[in-house]
Design a protein around this motif. Structure first.
Motif, PDB file in Angstrom:
ATOM      1  N   ASN A  91      31.772  30.009  36.818  1.00 29.85           N
ATOM      2  CA  ASN A  91      30.976  30.553  37.917  1.00 29.85           C
ATOM      3  C   ASN A  91      29.822  31.396  37.382  1.00 29.85           C
ATOM      4  O   ASN A  91      28.694  31.328  37.877  1.00 29.85           O
ATOM      5  CB  ASN A  91      31.863  31.395  38.834  1.00 29.85           C
ATOM      6  CG  ASN A  91      31.151  31.839  40.097  1.00 29.85           C
ATOM      7  OD1 ASN A  91      30.910  31.051  41.004  1.00 29.85           O
ATOM      8  ND2 ASN A  91      30.813  33.121  40.152  1.00 29.85           N
ATOM      9  N   ARG A  97      30.263  27.065  41.791  1.00 29.30           N
ATOM     10  CA  ARG A  97      30.036  28.198  42.680  1.00 29.30           C
ATOM     11  C   ARG A  97      31.309  28.437  43.469  1.00 29.30           C
ATOM     12  O   ARG A  97      31.643  27.689  44.388  1.00 29.30           O
ATOM     13  CB  ARG A  97      28.867  27.920  43.633  1.00 29.30           C
ATOM     14  CG  ARG A  97      28.595  29.068  44.611  1.00 29.30           C
ATOM     15  CD  ARG A  97      27.284  28.906  45.336  1.00 29.30           C
ATOM     16  NE  ARG A  97      26.154  29.008  44.424  1.00 29.30           N
ATOM     17  CZ  ARG A  97      24.879  28.932  44.811  1.00 29.30           C
ATOM     18  NH1 ARG A  97      24.574  28.720  46.074  1.00 29.30           N
ATOM     19  NH2 ARG A  97      23.909  29.051  43.917  1.00 29.30           N
ATOM     20  N   THR A  99      33.867  29.739  46.076  1.00 34.56           N
ATOM     21  CA  THR A  99      33.798  30.153  47.471  1.00 34.56           C
ATOM     22  C   THR A  99      34.809  31.261  47.737  1.00 34.56           C
ATOM     23  O   THR A  99      35.668  31.570  46.892  1.00 34.56           O
ATOM     24  CB  THR A  99      34.103  28.965  48.393  1.00 34.56           C
ATOM     25  OG1 THR A  99      35.486  28.583  48.193  1.00 34.56           O
ATOM     26  CG2 THR A  99      33.188  27.774  48.084  1.00 34.56           C
ATOM     27  N   ALA A 100      34.731  31.836  48.936  1.00 35.82           N
ATOM     28  CA  ALA A 100      35.718  32.842  49.329  1.00 35.82           C
ATOM     29  C   ALA A 100      37.125  32.236  49.324  1.00 35.82           C
ATOM     30  O   ALA A 100      38.097  32.891  48.931  1.00 35.82           O
ATOM     31  CB  ALA A 100      35.380  33.396  50.705  1.00 35.82           C
ATOM     32  N   GLU A 101      37.242  30.973  49.735  1.00 35.60           N
ATOM     33  CA  GLU A 101      38.539  30.297  49.699  1.00 35.60           C
ATOM     34  C   GLU A 101      39.035  30.157  48.269  1.00 35.60           C
ATOM     35  O   GLU A 101      40.218  30.392  47.974  1.00 35.60           O
ATOM     36  CB  GLU A 101      38.451  28.911  50.335  1.00 35.60           C
ATOM     37  CG  GLU A 101      39.786  28.167  50.313  1.00 35.60           C
ATOM     38  CD  GLU A 101      39.652  26.660  50.496  1.00 35.60           C
ATOM     39  OE1 GLU A 101      40.708  26.005  50.587  1.00 35.60           O
ATOM     40  OE2 GLU A 101      38.518  26.138  50.515  1.00 35.60           O
ATOM     41  N   ASP A 102      38.145  29.775  47.347  1.00 35.64           N
ATOM     42  CA  ASP A 102      38.530  29.647  45.938  1.00 35.64           C
ATOM     43  C   ASP A 102      39.059  30.971  45.404  1.00 35.64           C
ATOM     44  O   ASP A 102      40.067  31.006  44.686  1.00 35.64           O
ATOM     45  CB  ASP A 102      37.329  29.219  45.093  1.00 35.64           C
ATOM     46  CG  ASP A 102      36.838  27.817  45.414  1.00 35.64           C
ATOM     47  OD1 ASP A 102      37.645  26.986  45.861  1.00 35.64           O
ATOM     48  OD2 ASP A 102      35.627  27.571  45.212  1.00 35.64           O
TER      49      ASP A 102
END
Length: 271
Positions: A91, A97, A99-102
């Protein structure tokens, strides 16, 4: 002058905690810890199966490796720690990139060793082709896959030496923001991971990533734990216990790894 005095006092305190090692000499643990290591190894030898142990003092450079430290054992969930390292660095480089979920999935991997979270991230971000080629860069130079099992995070053979190098990569090589994040996560793990290195006790402020499974061909259990203890994460400890026990193998391995850490550190920091 008062500020200089405070600084000098703090520096002397640190030096007092760090045993001097003559130039060219092999760093050694203090006498108490040497005695604890001997007791911990004797206990490990009395338990079922094989246990790889690597204990490291990051301040002095002293290292203890058991005879089984280089033995290949199924890694179980410990590569999730390497996955987190890899995702954060990718990242940073712009290769991915997150995400908030990741990031929630990363938290779940570290906090409770969530397998579904690991499967999702492994698949989403390239699997073996992406993750595994970089794991050796984080210290896992002994790791390997086999033709008998899928090549994913849950079927990696590795060693206690690998896990020692991995946790020390986290503590010494990562950018401070990533290091501090992972340290916080490892210190606040779910109750299902409060064993192994956790046996050092509350005063040691332990943090760990555990792995456990009955993945041996005969159904016997593997119980692994890697983490840190002590002020400023001074000591790192990697434990891999191939219990060779089928019935109650989970309980057997959990007891073995936790007791080793307890012998090494319970009461060592004044608790």
């Amino acid at each position: 002058m008062k500020r200089l005095s405070v600084v000098l006092t703090a520096l002397l305190a640190v030096l007092a905690l760090t045993p001097a090692t003559p130039a060219g000499a092999t760093p050694r643990f203090d006498r108490e810890l040497q005695a604890r290591i001997a007791r911990a190894q004797a206990y490990a030898d009395s338990r079922p199966g094989d246990t790889g142990i690597v204990l490291r003092d990051r301040w002095t450079g002293a290292v203890y490796r058991s005879a089984a430290a280089g033995t290949l054992i199924w890694a179980c969930s410990t590569p999730k720690l390497a996955m987190v390292v890899d995702l954060l660095l990718r990242n940073d480089s712009g290769a991915v990139r997150l995400t908030a979920e990741d990031r929630d999935l990363i938290h779940r991997m570290l906090n409770s060793s969530d397998d579904a979270a690991a499967h999702t991230l492994w698949t989403r971000y390239g699997g073996e082709a992406e993750f595994a080629k970089r794991f050796p860069s984080y210290g896992m130079t002994d790791m390997r896959f086999t033709d008998q099992h899928p090549h994913h995070w849950g079927w990696i053979l590795t060693t206690a030496n690998d896990l020692d190098r991995l946790v020390n990569y986290v503590l010494t090589k990562l950018p401070s923001r990533h290091r501090d994040y992972i340290v916080r996560e490892m210190r606040t793990v779910d109750v299902n991971q409060q064993w192994g290195v956790w046996g050092a006790g509350a005063a040691a402020r332990p943090g760990n990533k555990d792995g456990w499974s009955d993945d041996n061909d005969d159904g016997s259990w593997i119980m692994n734990s890697v983490g840190f203890v002590g002020p400023h994460e001074r000591y790192t400890l990697a434990l891999m216990n191939n219990t060779k026990v089928i019935q109650n193998g989970y309980e057997t391995g959990q007891e073995t790894t936790t007791k080793i850490s307890e012998i090494l550190f319970k009461g060592y920091f004044g608790d």
